[in-house]
Design a protein around this motif. Structure first.
Motif, short mmCIF file in Angstrom:
data_model
loop_
_atom_site.label_atom_id
_atom_site.label_comp_id
_atom_site.label_asym_id
_atom_site.label_seq_id
_atom_site.Cartn_x
_atom_site.Cartn_y
_atom_site.Cartn_z
N ASP A 48 -97.71 -76.48 -2.85
CA ASP A 48 -98.93 -77.29 -2.73
C ASP A 48 -99.66 -77.38 -4.06
OD1 ASP A 48 -98.45 -77.77 -0.04
OD2 ASP A 48 -99.82 -76.19 0.66
N MET A 49 -99.73 -76.26 -4.79
CA MET A 49 -100.39 -76.27 -6.09
C MET A 49 -99.62 -77.15 -7.08
SD MET A 49 -101.70 -73.09 -8.45
CE MET A 49 -100.10 -72.32 -8.52
N MET A 50 -98.29 -77.07 -7.06
CA MET A 50 -97.48 -77.92 -7.94
C MET A 50 -97.71 -79.39 -7.61
SD MET A 50 -93.95 -75.72 -8.05
CE MET A 50 -93.08 -76.85 -9.14
N GLU A 51 -97.83 -79.71 -6.32
CA GLU A 51 -98.10 -81.09 -5.93
C GLU A 51 -99.49 -81.53 -6.38
OE1 GLU A 51 -97.78 -83.90 -1.97
OE2 GLU A 51 -98.27 -81.80 -1.71
N GLN A 52 -100.47 -80.66 -6.24
CA GLN A 52 -101.84 -80.97 -6.64
C GLN A 52 -101.94 -81.33 -8.12
OE1 GLN A 52 -104.60 -77.78 -5.89
NE2 GLN A 52 -106.35 -78.92 -6.65
N PHE A 53 -101.15 -80.66 -8.95
CA PHE A 53 -101.18 -80.92 -10.38
C PHE A 53 -100.17 -81.97 -10.82
CE2 PHE A 53 -103.37 -76.84 -10.19
CZ PHE A 53 -104.47 -77.11 -10.99
N GLY A 54 -99.54 -82.63 -9.87
CA GLY A 54 -98.64 -83.73 -10.18
C GLY A 54 -97.28 -83.31 -10.71
N LEU A 55 -96.91 -82.06 -10.48
CA LEU A 55 -95.62 -81.59 -10.96
C LEU A 55 -94.48 -81.96 -10.02
CD1 LEU A 55 -96.77 -78.06 -12.14
CD2 LEU A 55 -96.43 -80.11 -13.53
N ILE A 56 -94.81 -82.08 -8.75
CA ILE A 56 -93.81 -82.49 -7.74
C ILE A 56 -94.46 -83.46 -6.77
CG2 ILE A 56 -92.48 -80.34 -7.86
CD1 ILE A 56 -93.82 -79.52 -5.19
N ALA A 57 -93.64 -84.16 -6.02
CA ALA A 57 -94.10 -85.02 -4.93
C ALA A 57 -93.26 -84.69 -3.71
CB ALA A 57 -93.96 -86.49 -5.30
N LYS A 58 -93.94 -84.44 -2.61
CA LYS A 58 -93.23 -84.12 -1.37
C LYS A 58 -92.80 -85.42 -0.69
CE LYS A 58 -95.67 -79.83 -0.56
NZ LYS A 58 -96.59 -79.11 0.36
N PHE A 59 -91.70 -85.36 0.01
CA PHE A 59 -91.26 -86.50 0.80
C PHE A 59 -90.56 -86.00 2.04
CE2 PHE A 59 -87.41 -85.47 -1.42
CZ PHE A 59 -86.39 -85.84 -0.57
N SER A 60 -90.53 -86.85 3.03
CA SER A 60 -89.81 -86.56 4.27
C SER A 60 -88.68 -87.55 4.41
CB SER A 60 -90.74 -86.69 5.49
OG SER A 60 -91.79 -85.75 5.40
N PRO A 61 -87.49 -87.08 4.76
CA PRO A 61 -86.38 -88.01 4.94
C PRO A 61 -86.67 -88.97 6.09
CG PRO A 61 -85.68 -85.71 5.29
CD PRO A 61 -87.14 -85.71 5.00
N VAL A 62 -86.18 -90.18 5.95
CA VAL A 62 -86.35 -91.19 6.98
C VAL A 62 -85.42 -90.89 8.13
CG1 VAL A 62 -86.17 -93.65 7.49
CG2 VAL A 62 -87.01 -92.90 5.26
N GLN A 63 -85.95 -90.90 9.34
CA GLN A 63 -85.12 -90.67 10.50
C GLN A 63 -84.71 -92.01 11.11
OE1 GLN A 63 -87.24 -88.19 13.24
NE2 GLN A 63 -87.20 -86.41 11.89
N LEU A 64 -83.42 -92.19 11.30
CA LEU A 64 -82.89 -93.42 11.91
C LEU A 64 -82.93 -93.29 13.42
CD1 LEU A 64 -79.83 -93.99 9.59
CD2 LEU A 64 -82.07 -95.06 9.46
N MET A 65 -83.28 -94.36 14.07
CA MET A 65 -83.35 -94.33 15.54
C MET A 65 -82.10 -94.88 16.13
SD MET A 65 -87.01 -94.66 16.77
CE MET A 65 -88.38 -93.90 15.97
#
Length: 65
Positions: A48-65
């Motif tokens: 979370d701290m790395m994301e806050q400082f712009g070092l990483i970006a979280k993503f969720s894989p797209v789920q196919l229906m």
């Protein structure tokens, strides 16, 4: 590829993945932050701290229906 000297060859594929695709695997996070996690820091707080400082970006894989 510029791997840290202490990097085990087992984890080199994860470093290569970061350098080539930009995807940071949880296995690599576990390895890099092992000492901090052992001292009681929560891995999600570190991320979370790395994301806050712009070092990483979280993503969720797209789920196919």
């Amino acid at each position: 590829m510029n791997l840290p000297n202490s990097m085990e060859s087992v984890n080199s594929k994860y470093w290569l993945e970061v350098e080539t695709t930009g995807v940071l695997s949880m296995e690599l996070v576990d390895h890099v932050f092992y000492k901090f996690i052992q001292q009681g820091l929560v891995k999600e707080d570190i991320l979370d701290m790395m994301e806050q400082f712009g070092l990483i970006a979280k993503f969720s894989p797209v789920q196919l229906m």
